[in-house]
Design an enzyme around this catalytic site. Structure first.
Site, PDB file in Angstrom:
ATOM      1  N   GLU A  66      17.278 -16.126 -30.979  1.00 35.00           N
ATOM      2  CA  GLU A  66      17.304 -16.056 -29.537  1.00 35.00           C
ATOM      3  C   GLU A  66      16.257 -15.510 -29.096  1.00 35.00           C
ATOM      4  O   GLU A  66      16.798 -14.850 -27.554  1.00 35.00           O
ATOM      5  CB  GLU A  66      19.147 -15.113 -29.425  1.00 35.00           C
ATOM      6  CG  GLU A  66      19.962 -16.196 -30.386  1.00 35.00           C
ATOM      7  CD  GLU A  66      20.813 -15.578 -30.542  1.00 35.00           C
ATOM      8  OE1 GLU A  66      21.703 -14.132 -30.280  1.00 35.00           O
ATOM      9  OE2 GLU A  66      22.445 -16.435 -31.005  1.00 35.00           O
ATOM     10  N   GLY A  68      23.674 -29.743 -36.848  1.00 36.73           N
ATOM     11  CA  GLY A  68      23.518 -31.290 -36.099  1.00 36.73           C
ATOM     12  C   GLY A  68      23.997 -31.986 -37.527  1.00 36.73           C
ATOM     13  O   GLY A  68      24.081 -33.922 -37.306  1.00 36.73           O
ATOM     14  N   GLY A 126      28.641 -26.961 -37.925  1.00 33.60           N
ATOM     15  CA  GLY A 126      29.482 -26.410 -37.245  1.00 33.60           C
ATOM     16  C   GLY A 126      30.964 -26.398 -37.202  1.00 33.60           C
ATOM     17  O   GLY A 126      31.909 -25.646 -36.730  1.00 33.60           O
ATOM     18  N   ASN A 152      20.815 -20.954 -24.094  1.00 31.05           N
ATOM     19  CA  ASN A 152      20.483 -22.143 -25.781  1.00 31.05           C
ATOM     20  C   ASN A 152      22.256 -23.412 -24.903  1.00 31.05           C
ATOM     21  O   ASN A 152      23.148 -23.340 -25.280  1.00 31.05           O
ATOM     22  CB  ASN A 152      22.111 -21.389 -26.268  1.00 31.05           C
ATOM     23  CG  ASN A 152      21.387 -21.956 -27.927  1.00 31.05           C
ATOM     24  OD1 ASN A 152      21.725 -23.217 -28.100  1.00 31.05           O
ATOM     25  ND2 ASN A 152      21.618 -21.651 -29.107  1.00 31.05           N
ATOM     26  N   TYR A 166      29.798 -26.642 -28.103  1.00 28.63           N
ATOM     27  CA  TYR A 166      30.671 -25.869 -27.812  1.00 28.63           C
ATOM     28  C   TYR A 166      31.890 -26.982 -26.834  1.00 28.63           C
ATOM     29  O   TYR A 166      33.518 -26.602 -26.357  1.00 28.63           O
ATOM     30  CB  TYR A 166      30.766 -24.229 -26.972  1.00 28.63           C
ATOM     31  CG  TYR A 166      30.264 -23.656 -27.607  1.00 28.63           C
ATOM     32  CD1 TYR A 166      30.350 -23.399 -28.790  1.00 28.63           C
ATOM     33  CD2 TYR A 166      29.304 -22.320 -28.038  1.00 28.63           C
ATOM     34  CE1 TYR A 166      29.794 -23.356 -30.118  1.00 28.63           C
ATOM     35  CE2 TYR A 166      28.891 -21.501 -28.335  1.00 28.63           C
ATOM     36  CZ  TYR A 166      29.010 -22.306 -29.673  1.00 28.63           C
ATOM     37  OH  TYR A 166      28.233 -21.049 -30.909  1.00 28.63           O
TER      38      TYR A 166
END
Length: 166
Positions: free
Chosen positions: A34, A100, A104, A131, A138
């Protein structure tokens, strides 16, 4: 405690105090991704105290083929508008080489179940504006960005300064 997942050899488990060094290393790895490594001041001691002793947050470890590949930190907050608790996702981090392939989504499925079990009325988290992969993920979950809200922050030094002024 281990949680079941649909991905073979993926295990999600509650972290234990012996995971503190691992969690810190993963936090640093995420911060580097990040571009915020300079902001990490957490130590093994501070994480151990806040997560495992004071129980201010919950931590999960993600393992694939018994190898740690990520972590999750979450805690419960409260909404006056809902008159109920919510789940706040502080961190979800999966090592780059494991992204991927549905991990997640498995993490979020578990968080959905935890939120329902705890009678939470919502789940919230933040995402860095740049991002794009995370934002698209999301969005695929059905999450909506809260563009009309601005996050505000006071650092520890700010708080100390304000207390000293008053």
């Amino acid at each position: 405690m281990y949680y079941n997942t649909k991905i073979e050899d993926l295990k999600i488990r509650e972290a234990i105090i012996e995971d503190t060094k691992l969690i810190l290393n993963l936090i640093i790895e995420m911060a580097e991704y990040e571009k915020l490594a300079h902001e990490v001041v957490a130590t093994e001691e501070s994480l151990g105290k806040s997560i495992f002793i004071k129980k201010r947050a919950n931590a999960l470890i993600l393992e694939l083929d018994e190898k740690p590949i990520g972590y999750v930190i979450y805690f419960f907050n409260y909404s006056t508008f809902n008159g109920a608790s919510g789940l706040y996702l502080e961190d979800i981090y999966i090592k780059k080489e494991y992204r991927g392939n549905g991990i997640g989504k498995e993490v979020f499925n578990l968080l959905f179940k935890i939120a329902l079990e705890e009678d939470c009325k919502r789940i919230e988290w933040t995402c860095l504006n740049w991002n794009e992969p995370a934002k698209q993920f999301y969005k695929s979950l059905g999450a909506s960005p809260m563009d009309e809200w601005t996050v505000h922050r006071l650092t520890e030094n700010d708080i100390i300064s304000l207390v000293q002024k008053n």
